[in-house]
Structure formats: structure tokens, C-alpha cells
Design a protein around this motif. Sequence first.
Motif, PDB file in Angstrom:
ATOM      1  N   VAL A  34     -22.102 -17.062 -20.328  1.00  0.00           N
ATOM      2  CA  VAL A  34     -22.742 -17.424 -21.585  1.00  0.00           C
ATOM      3  C   VAL A  34     -23.971 -18.270 -21.289  1.00  0.00           C
ATOM      4  O   VAL A  34     -23.938 -19.137 -20.421  1.00  0.00           O
ATOM      5  N   ASN A  35     -25.035 -17.999 -22.015  1.00  0.00           N
ATOM      6  CA  ASN A  35     -26.225 -18.842 -21.950  1.00  0.00           C
ATOM      7  C   ASN A  35     -26.236 -19.643 -23.249  1.00  0.00           C
ATOM      8  O   ASN A  35     -26.667 -19.142 -24.284  1.00  0.00           O
ATOM      9  N   PRO A  36     -25.723 -20.873 -23.228  1.00  0.00           N
ATOM     10  CA  PRO A  36     -25.590 -21.641 -24.468  1.00  0.00           C
ATOM     11  C   PRO A  36     -26.923 -21.970 -25.127  1.00  0.00           C
ATOM     12  O   PRO A  36     -26.978 -22.201 -26.328  1.00  0.00           O
ATOM     13  N   SER A  37     -28.021 -21.936 -24.377  1.00  0.00           N
ATOM     14  CA  SER A  37     -29.307 -22.283 -24.980  1.00  0.00           C
ATOM     15  C   SER A  37     -29.821 -21.204 -25.927  1.00  0.00           C
ATOM     16  O   SER A  37     -30.615 -21.499 -26.808  1.00  0.00           O
ATOM     17  N   CYS A  38     -29.345 -19.963 -25.769  1.00  0.00           N
ATOM     18  CA  CYS A  38     -29.832 -18.909 -26.665  1.00  0.00           C
ATOM     19  C   CYS A  38     -28.721 -18.034 -27.234  1.00  0.00           C
ATOM     20  O   CYS A  38     -28.978 -17.216 -28.100  1.00  0.00           O
ATOM     21  N   GLY A  39     -27.512 -18.167 -26.716  1.00  0.00           N
ATOM     22  CA  GLY A  39     -26.402 -17.388 -27.245  1.00  0.00           C
ATOM     23  C   GLY A  39     -26.151 -16.060 -26.557  1.00  0.00           C
ATOM     24  O   GLY A  39     -25.262 -15.316 -26.948  1.00  0.00           O
ATOM     25  N   ASP A  40     -26.903 -15.736 -25.509  1.00  0.00           N
ATOM     26  CA  ASP A  40     -26.633 -14.507 -24.757  1.00  0.00           C
ATOM     27  C   ASP A  40     -25.243 -14.614 -24.140  1.00  0.00           C
ATOM     28  O   ASP A  40     -24.868 -15.658 -23.617  1.00  0.00           O
ATOM     29  N   GLU A  41     -24.500 -13.515 -24.211  1.00  0.00           N
ATOM     30  CA  GLU A  41     -23.155 -13.462 -23.628  1.00  0.00           C
ATOM     31  C   GLU A  41     -22.981 -12.135 -22.917  1.00  0.00           C
ATOM     32  O   GLU A  41     -23.451 -11.106 -23.404  1.00  0.00           O
ATOM     33  N   LYS A 128     -33.033 -18.920 -17.609  1.00  0.00           N
ATOM     34  CA  LYS A 128     -31.583 -18.816 -17.819  1.00  0.00           C
ATOM     35  C   LYS A 128     -31.188 -17.437 -18.328  1.00  0.00           C
ATOM     36  O   LYS A 128     -30.098 -16.951 -18.035  1.00  0.00           O
ATOM     37  N   THR A 136     -23.168 -15.179 -13.291  1.00  0.00           N
ATOM     38  CA  THR A 136     -21.821 -14.730 -13.645  1.00  0.00           C
ATOM     39  C   THR A 136     -21.168 -14.002 -12.473  1.00  0.00           C
ATOM     40  O   THR A 136     -20.010 -14.272 -12.132  1.00  0.00           O
TER      41      THR A 136
END
Length: 147
Positions: A34-41, A128, A136
Motif C-alpha cells: 500500500v502507498n498510504p500517501s496516495c491510496g495505491d494498493e 513511492k 512489495t
Amino acid sequence: MAVTDLYNAEFMDHVSHPDYKYQMECPDCTHEGVNPSCGDELTFSVRFADDGTIDEAAFTGHGCAISQASADIMSDLMVGKTPEQAIGLCKLFMQMVRGEVSEDDPRIDELEDAAILKDIAHMPARVKCAELAWRTLEEMLQARSKK
């Protein structure tokens, strides 16, 4: 660097027609990133061959064009690699997109098609995104080696 340099035909083909974006049947390992700064999962999956190399790689998930293209490009590169080789390539890619290795470093050739993402180093907010799949996979393989 212009953003248009990154969003070329090769890059967009990985976004529009990813070869490795699918749910793998019976993977040997999976790991969520997960990239918490943009929400990519994404969830990355691999299956190993009898010789221990990566026989199949796939991902599912959602995110920006950079994270999706990066995941597809990485998946293609990892097929046939040992876990150790794959971890080394992940580290090299992350150094490249962070600008920690020069663009003319001969090791960049080892990244094959992933070298098209080298200009991400000039776009700090997108690093990121590009790293998500690579980080990952590296986490998954390192956790597997500790078992």
C-alpha cells in the motif's frame, strides 16, 4: 525532464494492456503493498519453479498509471530470476528512481524495460508510486527467506 518523456508509447502499453495483472491460481507467495500517501494498493503473487527461480509473477490492485506500469514491467523482469537476483534488482530499481545511482550507471541495463522509469527520480512525489510493486516483492521475498 518533461512528463511527456515518461508517458511514452511503451509506458502507456503497460498501463493499457498489462500482461501480468491477473489473479494467480495457487501462488506460492503473496504480499500486499500500500502507498498510504496516495491510496495505491496491490497484491503481488509469485510461483516458483522446481529450481527455485520465479516461474510466474502477477499482481492485482489499483493505482495510478505509474504504479500499475511499474508493477507490470517488474513482473516481466522477475520471471526466471532467483529470489536473490530479484531482491538485488528491487534494490537497484529503488536506487534508480530515488536518484541514488547515475542515469548512465551500467547496472541500469540489468533493469531492462524498467529503465524507462529512471526519470521518476526527477518527480519526487511519484517515487513511492513507482516503488510500490518493487518494495512489495522485496518484502515478500525477504520474509520468505527467513522462514
